[in-house]
Design a protein around this motif. Sequence first.
Motif, PDB file in Angstrom:
ATOM      1  N   TRP A   1      49.142  18.242-107.724  1.00 35.79           N
ATOM      2  CA  TRP A   1      49.608  16.862-107.851  1.00 35.79           C
ATOM      3  C   TRP A   1      48.491  15.843-108.009  1.00 35.79           C
ATOM      4  O   TRP A   1      48.749  14.678-108.293  1.00 35.79           O
ATOM      5  CB  TRP A   1      50.465  16.474-106.638  1.00 35.79           C
TER       6      TRP A   1
ATOM      7  N   GLU B   1      48.847   7.738-103.491  1.00 41.51           N
ATOM      8  CA  GLU B   1      50.121   7.561-104.174  1.00 41.51           C
ATOM      9  C   GLU B   1      51.121   8.473-103.477  1.00 41.51           C
ATOM     10  O   GLU B   1      50.752   9.525-102.946  1.00 41.51           O
ATOM     11  CB  GLU B   1      50.003   7.934-105.657  1.00 41.51           C
TER      12      GLU B   1
ATOM     13  N   ALA C   1      48.064  11.740-104.868  1.00 40.06           N
ATOM     14  CA  ALA C   1      49.308  12.252-104.287  1.00 40.06           C
ATOM     15  C   ALA C   1      49.024  13.057-103.021  1.00 40.06           C
ATOM     16  O   ALA C   1      49.795  13.006-102.057  1.00 40.06           O
ATOM     17  CB  ALA C   1      50.044  13.111-105.309  1.00 40.06           C
TER      18      ALA C   1
ATOM     19  N   HIS D   1      54.240  10.898-103.528  1.00 40.87           N
ATOM     20  CA  HIS D   1      55.129  11.774-104.286  1.00 40.87           C
ATOM     21  C   HIS D   1      55.841  12.691-103.294  1.00 40.87           C
ATOM     22  O   HIS D   1      55.194  13.321-102.450  1.00 40.87           O
ATOM     23  CB  HIS D   1      54.345  12.600-105.303  1.00 40.87           C
TER      24      HIS D   1
END
Length: 418
Positions: free
Chosen positions: A81, A221, A85, A223
Amino acid sequence: MQQDMSTTGWRSVLAGSQILFVAFGALVLMPLITGMHPSVALFTAGLGTLIFHFVTQRQVPVFLASSFAFIAPILYSNQTWGLPATLGGLVAAGMVYLLLSLAVHLRGPGFIHRLLPPVVIGPVIMVIGLGLASTAVNMASGKSGDGSLQVMDYSTALLISLASLITTLLVAVYARGLFRLVPIMAGVLVGYTLAWALGEVDFTSVDNAGWLAMPGFVFPEFHLAAILFMIPVSIAPAIEHIGDVMAIGAVTGKDYVRKPGLQRTLLGDGLGTSAAAFFGGPPSTTYSEVTGAVMLTRNFNPLVMIWAAVFAIGLAFIEKFGAVLLGIPLPVMGGILCLLFGSIAVVGINTLIRHQVDLSEARNLCIVSITLVFGIGGMAIGNQTVTLQGISLCGIVAILLNLILPATRPDPAAPTAD
């Protein structure tokens, strides 16, 4: 009186620099393996330690820094990822500590031990070490961690890695006093020097680096897949945290489980991990090396750890220092990791032995066996969106088996003593 206070203050400052020296080797090794920046790791170690001491009201003499339990999950998550992430998943992993803190507050410390007994924790810790064995051997052989790229001649790499490993072994076994607490640092220094003498170190990046610069922060981030993958990983280091808190309490003669309370120490560690991830640093854990230093020096003042945190944050802004760390050759780290990852596995074995887990009982044998095979064998459950494997999977499986399988009952046919 004022002079005595001044002397005490300077002693705390010097003791703080000594603590950072003890923790330094393992602190920077973890981010170098996972592709994070060591300067950011220094900054977040200092930040996490300050947060911990704020939450615990400066009562527990511990230093927080990079957790090796997360190495394999971070490597996989980065490849799958990406780093931002992965950091989002680590923020969520820190939140698990907060939930455990709330559970301890509501139900008491015994709740953790009932949910995560030694038969669960032992094999999970073993998976953390043994699952990384191939990474250590690859790096010691001059390859990248995944073995896909030969970055240094094999014979040269083996010479450097063995020098690092042997130095680490000798210092760990034969050194005395404070030097016995820094085997990783000694191994890095000897290996780095040998690599430089063999022409395998290029200091161009150090020459080009400035003296002062902002660390290379990376922001997370979020996810869902990365978060669900990373959350179960926090189980093992949370238990490691509890063991370390008890260990430092045994050294200082204080019951930190009662005051400031396990709920506060878990909260501090969790907030430190989440804060580290927000800046691009590795998750934190309490360092047993630091516990050893506290025991050796008999300096129980938590202010020492605060000074160590301040020094770590200061070093993070020296760009040349970060460039030197980034230049450590892979075989140097690989040689040391052959010992370090094996040591982690031994901690898991010792957990089973120390708590006298009877592996002749079918229930215990099933839990340990399946956990080890799933974790080391690479079993994966899920799809391209959400996948559980490695420590994440085996941690959940161990907990579920412990909850589902009935406790062993006495065999009525077995002979009894009169």
